[in-house]
Enzyme design. Structure first.
Site, PDB file in Angstrom:
ATOM      1  CE  LYS A  83      -4.479   0.770   2.173  1.00 35.30           C
ATOM      2  NZ  LYS A  83      -5.236   0.623   3.418  1.00 35.30           N
TER       3      LYS A  83
HETATM    4  O1  G3P Z   1      -9.145   1.293   4.155  1.00 32.28           O
HETATM    5  C1  G3P Z   1      -9.107   2.605   4.580  1.00 32.28           C
HETATM    6  C2  G3P Z   1      -9.769   2.730   5.891  1.00 32.28           C
HETATM    7  O2  G3P Z   1      -9.056   2.009   6.847  1.00 32.28           O
HETATM    8  C3  G3P Z   1     -10.032   4.082   6.353  1.00 32.28           C
HETATM    9  O3  G3P Z   1     -11.177   3.988   7.070  1.00 32.28           O
HETATM   10  O4  G3P Z   1     -12.792   4.494   8.785  1.00 32.28           O
HETATM   11  O5  G3P Z   1     -10.400   5.202   9.065  1.00 32.28           O
HETATM   12  O6  G3P Z   1     -11.886   6.326   7.414  1.00 32.28           O
HETATM   13  P1  G3P Z   1     -11.581   5.078   8.144  1.00 32.28           P
END
Ligand code: G3P
Length: 215
Positions: A83
């Protein structure tokens, strides 16, 4: 539609895997930190559990550092996806890793032009963050729709991972738009299987079953 789980918590990954619907895993530095454990142990445990693609994120901000980290990560398993952040340095690293046959996931995508550049750099996956885009009063799923259309217009092969999913509607819209992958937190995966009318229906069937004469 492929379903990835967005977590580094091995218990959640095992649980989702047992349901039989899991195609892969995405992690990020925040999710690794949440486990309270060291990166290597967590990564190896996940890779032992899941056969599908597992995204592991680099920390470096410069291309050289990213490449160094990526080559170490890629050796952890054939299903490792590196990533990379959506920056100019990240694009350069993506181009180089693609040439080496390393799978990549260009992350933190918030515009269609970023997604287009990532595809041109050969990204295996691109990750638009829909929940975080919604959080700033933008249209997260609108962004996914534009990316899917642009990739279709030009035949780019990069797969679109809808990330930062917060609710089942994000997932349903991703399916309708023809996104390739949804990466979903465990709590939302659980929500996807539920419907109040299913519960009411089961309750009613069991109540009626009590009225059936038993031999
Ligand atoms: O895959 C990306 C994700 O982990 C971000 O999610 O909920 O932290 O915005 P969030």
């Amino acid at each position: 539609m492929k379903i990835f789980i967005d977590t580094a918590d091995i218990k959640e990954i095992q649980e989702a895997n047992r349901i039989g619907i899991l195609d892969g895993v995405t992690t990020n530095p925040s999710l690794i930190a949440k486990t309270g454990r060291d990166f290597d142990s967590v990564a190896k445990e996940i890779l032992a559990e899941v056969k599908g693609p597992v995204s592991l994120e680099v920390i470096s901000l410069d291309t050289g550092g990213m490449l160094k980290e990526a080559r170490v990560l890629a050796k952890l398993g054939e299903n490792v996806v590196v990533k990379l952040p959506m920056t100019v340095d990240g694009l350069k690293a993506c181009k180089a890793l693609t040439a080496e046959g390393v799978k990549t996931n260009v992350t933190l995508i918030f515009s269609p032009s970023q997604a287009l550049l990532a595809a041109k750099a050969g990204a295996t996956y691109v990750s638009p963050f829909v929940g975080r885009f919604d959080d700033i009063s933008e249209d997260g799923m609108g962004l996914v729709e534009q990316i899917v259309q642009i990739y279709g217009n030009y035949g780019y092969q990069s797969e679109v991972i809808v990330a930062s999913i917060r609710n089942p509607m994000h997932f349903v819209k991703a399916c309708l738009m023809g996104a390739d992958v949804s990466t979903i937190p465990f709590s939302v995966i659980q929500q996807l299987s539920k419907h109040p009318l299913t519960d009411v229906g089961i309750e009613r069937f069991l109540k009626d079953w009590e009225k059936v004469p038993k031999k």
